[in-house]
Design an enzyme around this catalytic site. Sequence first.
Site, PDB file in Angstrom:
ATOM      1  N   ASP A   1       4.426   0.833  12.064  1.00  0.00           N
ATOM      2  CA  ASP A   1       3.131   0.236  11.749  1.00  0.00           C
ATOM      3  C   ASP A   1       3.003  -1.208  12.220  1.00  0.00           C
ATOM      4  O   ASP A   1       1.921  -1.790  12.116  1.00  0.00           O
ATOM      5  CB  ASP A   1       2.880   0.295  10.233  1.00  0.00           C
ATOM      6  CG  ASP A   1       2.474   1.685   9.768  1.00  0.00           C
ATOM      7  OD1 ASP A   1       2.154   2.527  10.625  1.00  0.00           O
ATOM      8  OD2 ASP A   1       2.477   1.927   8.547  1.00  0.00           O
TER       9      ASP A   1
ATOM     10  N   ASP B   1      -5.598   7.871   9.456  1.00  0.00           N
ATOM     11  CA  ASP B   1      -5.723   7.286  10.793  1.00  0.00           C
ATOM     12  C   ASP B   1      -5.676   8.346  11.886  1.00  0.00           C
ATOM     13  O   ASP B   1      -4.928   9.320  11.792  1.00  0.00           O
ATOM     14  CB  ASP B   1      -4.586   6.287  11.047  1.00  0.00           C
ATOM     15  CG  ASP B   1      -4.724   5.032  10.204  1.00  0.00           C
ATOM     16  OD1 ASP B   1      -5.866   4.672   9.894  1.00  0.00           O
ATOM     17  OD2 ASP B   1      -3.696   4.423   9.868  1.00  0.00           O
TER      18      ASP B   1
ATOM     19  N   LYS C   1       0.832  -1.215   0.000  1.00  0.00           N
ATOM     20  CA  LYS C   1       0.000   0.000   0.000  1.00  0.00           C
ATOM     21  C   LYS C   1       0.857   1.252   0.000  1.00  0.00           C
ATOM     22  O   LYS C   1       0.584   2.221  -0.724  1.00  0.00           O
ATOM     23  CB  LYS C   1      -0.904  -0.029   1.232  1.00  0.00           C
ATOM     24  CG  LYS C   1      -1.519   1.295   1.644  1.00  0.00           C
ATOM     25  CD  LYS C   1      -2.258   1.144   2.957  1.00  0.00           C
ATOM     26  CE  LYS C   1      -2.860   2.458   3.433  1.00  0.00           C
ATOM     27  NZ  LYS C   1      -1.885   3.316   4.130  1.00  0.00           N
ATOM     28  N   ASN C   2       1.921   1.260   0.804  1.00  0.00           N
ATOM     29  CA  ASN C   2       2.734   2.463   0.948  1.00  0.00           C
ATOM     30  C   ASN C   2       3.649   2.718  -0.249  1.00  0.00           C
ATOM     31  O   ASN C   2       4.244   3.793  -0.342  1.00  0.00           O
ATOM     32  CB  ASN C   2       3.552   2.383   2.236  1.00  0.00           C
ATOM     33  CG  ASN C   2       2.684   2.489   3.472  1.00  0.00           C
ATOM     34  OD1 ASN C   2       1.648   3.128   3.451  1.00  0.00           O
ATOM     35  ND2 ASN C   2       3.096   1.845   4.552  1.00  0.00           N
TER      36      ASN C   2
ATOM     37  N   ARG D   1      -4.709   9.659   4.198  1.00  0.00           N
ATOM     38  CA  ARG D   1      -3.486  10.422   4.416  1.00  0.00           C
ATOM     39  C   ARG D   1      -2.660  10.501   3.129  1.00  0.00           C
ATOM     40  O   ARG D   1      -1.961  11.483   2.884  1.00  0.00           O
ATOM     41  CB  ARG D   1      -2.680   9.732   5.521  1.00  0.00           C
ATOM     42  CG  ARG D   1      -1.279  10.263   5.761  1.00  0.00           C
ATOM     43  CD  ARG D   1      -1.288  11.578   6.490  1.00  0.00           C
ATOM     44  NE  ARG D   1       0.057  12.038   6.783  1.00  0.00           N
ATOM     45  CZ  ARG D   1       0.338  13.160   7.411  1.00  0.00           C
ATOM     46  NH1 ARG D   1      -0.641  13.925   7.834  1.00  0.00           N
ATOM     47  NH2 ARG D   1       1.571  13.527   7.649  1.00  0.00           N
TER      48      ARG D   1
END
Length: 434
Positions: free
Chosen positions: A320, A119, A24-25, A95
């Site tokens: 994370d 978040d 995802k990042n 974000r």
Amino acid sequence: MAESFFRIKGKNPISGTITPQGNKNEALPLLGAVCMIKSEVILENVPMIADVLNLIEVISHLGVEVKKLEPGRFSFRPGNNLNSDLPPELCSKLRGAVTLAGPILAMTGRVFLPRPGGDKIGRRRIDTHLLALEALGAHIEVFPDGYEIKTDKLIGKDILLDETSVTATENAVMAACFAEGRTIIRNAASEPHVQGLCRFLNSSGAKISGIGSNVLIIDSISTLESNNGEPIVHRIGSDYLEIGSFISLAALTRGELFIKDVNLSDIRMMRIVYSRLGIEIRPHEDGIIVPSGQKMEIHPDYHGVTPKIDDAPWPGFPADMTSVALVTATQCKGTVMIHEKLFESRLFFVDNIIAMGAQIILCDPHRAIVIGPNKLYGQRVASPDIRAGMAMILAALCAEGVSEIHNIIQIDRGFERIDERLQGLGADIQRIEE
């Protein structure tokens, strides 16, 4: 509007094979990068999760032509005139929209960045982003609902980031590709997804060196495009954070799991931390095996000192992963301190795990002492953020009885079809429409 929640019956050992989703990042900044490239771009292994799909909608709004070729595979072509105003209603959902500031500024000379969502884990400053763009020649005006960033010309500079921010590094790198002269970014983040972005940009004609280190050097170019007229194809790497979660899943449920498509260099620190918790991980061909019957006993430091698991910039233990590590420690024999240094609200979810039966002392917003093992019991809980949501799933899967996890929209933001994929491993997890 109906709310979905997960109903989970614990104590079912999982087993089998699972492939992690795309990172995802890495996907999020790549969607910013495609806005700067003249050629068609094909991204593969795109995670089909809410955050990524929302950002695809954002860049489509900005003028990028998007085609879904198949699940996880998309084609992108930027339009001739990109819109420089990011849609606030979409940006408020995630974000990751902040990573559009650098590329849109570089392409249009102006961008209006709404205040980002995401978040609720404490203050998430964007000062490092703004200071880096300002150093490259941008002027920033602050409004109640966001930031207008403008420039007549970006000029390469020697920049020292005031914190090792992943997304600020990515923004600065993308803007610097079109900054006149040479840019040096010091104290740069070097996570696998930052490296993936830089390699993708280089494959598109950028001149970035120092990839994987904390000093990145970017020489200006006039355009980013394919050198042979063919589409630029990039495959997103596996999500090492999801891999870490699956390691915990196997250990907590006492099942054996084969995790495919694992880059061992991405999980080196995780292997050190898991070994400290008495969890064995075996490399195997293109993946890893987490065997059943783990020892699950915390190794004290020398002289019997209570060990600590703390997060740090890459290659340290990822912030994370601290929520998942904390839940894992509740089922290990011994005592360990979890020290989450980055966000002051991330550990507040531990009240839910305490309610399930865990023995945890929350020392302050950043530190918790976990004493295990303790039997967990099913409870009704709510997920405050993506990572806490996964940690709660893990707790429920190893607990006695039935748990309900609410606010799972947070989990869906980061994990693709997690209920279906866990069902394939034997987990008793159901998505219920309320």
